[in-house]
Design an enzyme around this catalytic site. Structure first.
Site, PDB file in Angstrom:
ATOM      1  N   CYS A   1      -3.637   8.999   0.327  1.00 47.30           N
ATOM      2  CA  CYS A   1      -4.937   9.140  -0.284  1.00 47.30           C
ATOM      3  C   CYS A   1      -4.816  10.166  -1.386  1.00 47.30           C
ATOM      4  O   CYS A   1      -4.531  11.330  -1.122  1.00 47.30           O
ATOM      5  CB  CYS A   1      -5.906   9.597   0.790  1.00 47.30           C
ATOM      6  SG  CYS A   1      -7.427  10.204   0.114  1.00 47.30           S
TER       7      CYS A   1
ATOM      8  N   HIS B   1      -6.711   5.329   7.964  1.00 46.05           N
ATOM      9  CA  HIS B   1      -5.790   6.356   7.467  1.00 46.05           C
ATOM     10  C   HIS B   1      -5.774   7.500   8.471  1.00 46.05           C
ATOM     11  O   HIS B   1      -6.749   7.720   9.191  1.00 46.05           O
ATOM     12  CB  HIS B   1      -6.242   6.848   6.090  1.00 46.05           C
ATOM     13  CG  HIS B   1      -5.830   5.926   4.984  1.00 46.05           C
ATOM     14  ND1 HIS B   1      -5.144   6.337   3.877  1.00 46.05           N
ATOM     15  CD2 HIS B   1      -5.990   4.594   4.845  1.00 46.05           C
ATOM     16  CE1 HIS B   1      -4.913   5.302   3.088  1.00 46.05           C
ATOM     17  NE2 HIS B   1      -5.419   4.225   3.644  1.00 46.05           N
TER      18      HIS B   1
ATOM     19  N   ASN C   1      -1.666   6.240   5.476  1.00 43.42           N
ATOM     20  CA  ASN C   1      -2.100   5.153   6.355  1.00 43.42           C
ATOM     21  C   ASN C   1      -1.671   5.424   7.787  1.00 43.42           C
ATOM     22  O   ASN C   1      -0.690   6.129   8.037  1.00 43.42           O
ATOM     23  CB  ASN C   1      -1.442   3.844   5.906  1.00 43.42           C
ATOM     24  CG  ASN C   1      -1.966   3.364   4.574  1.00 43.42           C
ATOM     25  OD1 ASN C   1      -1.849   4.077   3.579  1.00 43.42           O
ATOM     26  ND2 ASN C   1      -2.542   2.178   4.536  1.00 43.42           N
TER      27      ASN C   1
ATOM     28  N   ASP D   1       0.826  -1.204   0.000  1.00 44.77           N
ATOM     29  CA  ASP D   1       0.000   0.000   0.000  1.00 44.77           C
ATOM     30  C   ASP D   1       0.864   1.260   0.000  1.00 44.77           C
ATOM     31  O   ASP D   1       0.475   2.292  -0.560  1.00 44.77           O
ATOM     32  CB  ASP D   1      -0.907  -0.032   1.245  1.00 44.77           C
ATOM     33  CG  ASP D   1      -2.202   0.749   1.075  1.00 44.77           C
ATOM     34  OD1 ASP D   1      -2.427   1.319  -0.004  1.00 44.77           O
ATOM     35  OD2 ASP D   1      -2.993   0.784   2.033  1.00 44.77           O
TER      36      ASP D   1
ATOM     37  N   HIS E   1      -8.636  -1.061   9.023  1.00 43.67           N
ATOM     38  CA  HIS E   1      -7.627  -0.369   8.204  1.00 43.67           C
ATOM     39  C   HIS E   1      -7.935   1.121   8.257  1.00 43.67           C
ATOM     40  O   HIS E   1      -8.950   1.567   7.728  1.00 43.67           O
ATOM     41  CB  HIS E   1      -7.732  -0.913   6.766  1.00 43.67           C
ATOM     42  CG  HIS E   1      -6.858  -0.228   5.757  1.00 43.67           C
ATOM     43  ND1 HIS E   1      -5.754  -0.848   5.204  1.00 43.67           N
ATOM     44  CD2 HIS E   1      -6.924   0.992   5.178  1.00 43.67           C
ATOM     45  CE1 HIS E   1      -5.186  -0.034   4.326  1.00 43.67           C
ATOM     46  NE2 HIS E   1      -5.873   1.084   4.277  1.00 43.67           N
TER      47      HIS E   1
END
Lengths: 304, 304
Positions: A237, A206, A246, A13, A204
């Site tokens: 993002c 951010h 993240n 990621d 998960h």
């Protein structure tokens, strides 16, 4: 008390959106160093098309090149049947499927509505049968969509139900663009744990709007023990320029360890790996403990 | 549900450590703009010696120059009797005394042990009698000391008791260097609220290790409704170079408003003030919502 299970997502990621390709050997060194810290899982790469994500075009070499350690699951993102076959051929422990809870994010990010994603997942699950590989699905925009706004909890619960019916074994609820708040996180986590107390749910988050650790705390307070996190806070993002990405693995581990919640992770070893990230990716990272030191750091009295 | 009471500390706690003196007129404009956002209190300046904190050498002009609004308390830091007399002469609503819970931080920061601070507070309190001015005391290192390490909860409770006996009306428990974790915050807040349910306790957090909002959440969960915060996350900790400083006001307000907890603050107005900070102080600020936008921000679908 249950030990947390941290899934380190930086190699996938994080590295996928970096401006520069990180050499395969450096990726392998990074993952091997992460494996040695006691993390439960590492999302090592994505078996996607090299055109779609050029940064991860070396997926096979990475998975075949890393040292496998007992107790450290190697998971990879798989977007389709072809990716699944490539992943299985490399001997991964887990595959992670990704879909969106909202139509517009699904179309923008994956060119598929949630319904289309579910159809594809059925094909992939058929291909994994008998392989012994754990199948997880990540549900993007579970806490809101940057295009549509609110994603109703009933919609998320309905998709979770269908994923579990399909045969998906674990589900990650993703706050893809940092829209979640702790009250909402508490409500959704309680709802899924009440309906499916045995299913392994991962959260998960951010840190787009600074709430990453507060959301993790709220999830943990309901009984969630599995978290995605990204070394140094890598990742991000595309819809929030200037914002951090993240939730940062070492900051998450630090918070829970300070609270007396076992993570199974050697934080000092993790911080040492994080300290090497700026050189690896060519820029500063948003993680804070690596800069400030752990809370138990002591300073000499200033000279008078 | 009780509306939170946010005490904005950027004009004092933030500006005091900036490299450049912020002109008096700009300080007054900043405080007037903050007053208009619905904040409960603003710590406007410090009546300390101009030699000790040159950035706040204009304390009188600032307090006399700002517009006073009903419902917005103006508080100022007061280090000694002389500072108290200067503050009272300007007509402030509240004075804030500062002491450390740990000997070594008291000596390093104030050249006083906690015992010596308490003696001085007695003199100051005598001078405020009959003035109608609210007296608050901020207890630094309530969650740990960067020199000594752990500060026992019994020590903090003992100092709170003595402060209240002296006649201090409100107490701020300060995580001066960002050492607190949510479990510890929950324990200390529960302990003080159990013993002194009527006393107005304020919590002051730093985001040094990323836990600022998680700690605020943990405090609120015990019943705490008063928080210090600093616009843009200005302020900082000299013992954690590279780390962010005070918990950011607009990020705190954003989190609680997203949770459905009223803050009384017009977040859009607050964000507009925060957006002007980089020009005012000459550098970027760590606040995140001002960069990422609020969680309800919508984006256009990307072109295909």
């Amino acid at each position: 008390m249950t030990t947390l299970q941290i899934n380190e997502v930086a190699p996938r990621d994080g590295l996928q959106i970096e401006a520069e390709f990180v050499p395969t050997e450096a990726k392998i060194r990074l993952i091997d160093a992460l494996s040695a810290t006691g993390l439960a899982r590492i999302e090592a790469t994505s078996f996607t098309s090299p055109k779609a994500i050029p940064n991860l075009r070396d997926a096979e070499e990475v998975v075949r090149g890393i040292k496998r350690r007992p107790g450290v699951g190697i998971t990879v993102l798989v977007p389709n049947l072809r990716g699944c076959e490539r992943a299985l051929a490399c001997g991964v422990d887990e595959i992670n499927l990704v879909m969106s809870a909202s139509d517009s994010h699904g179309l923008a990010n994956l060119r598929m509505t949630p319904e289309q994603s579910l159809e594809r997942f059925a094909e992939i699950l058929a291909a994994t049968r008998g392989s012994g590989v754990f199948v997880n699905a990540s549900l993007s925009t579970s806490f809101g969509c940057p295009f549509e706004g609110e994603v109703p909890e009933t919609r998320v619960l309905g998709l979770v139900e269908r994923l579990l019916e399909l045969g998906v074994e674990g589900i990650t609820l993703c706050d893809t663009t940092g829209m979640a708040n702790p009250a909402q996180v508490g409500r959704l986590c309680e709802a899924v744990l009440e309906r499916w107390p045995e299913a392994p749910f991962t959260l998960h988050f951010h840190n787009t709007r600074g709430m990453g650790l507060a959301n993790a705390l709220a999830a943990w307070q309901t009984g969630i023990v599995r978290f995605d996190a990204s070394l140094g806070g890598l990742g991000g993002c595309p819809y929030a320029p200037g914002a951090t990405g993240n939730v940062c693995t070492e900051d998450l581990v630090h918070m829970f360890e300070q609270m007396g919640v076992a993570t199974g992770v050697d934080l000092d070893a993790l911080l040492a790996v994080s300290a090497g990230l700026p050189e690896l990716v060519g820029h500063a990272t948003p993680g804070q403990v690596v800069k400030a030191g752990k809370a138990d750091r002591r300073y000499p009295m200033p000279a008078r």
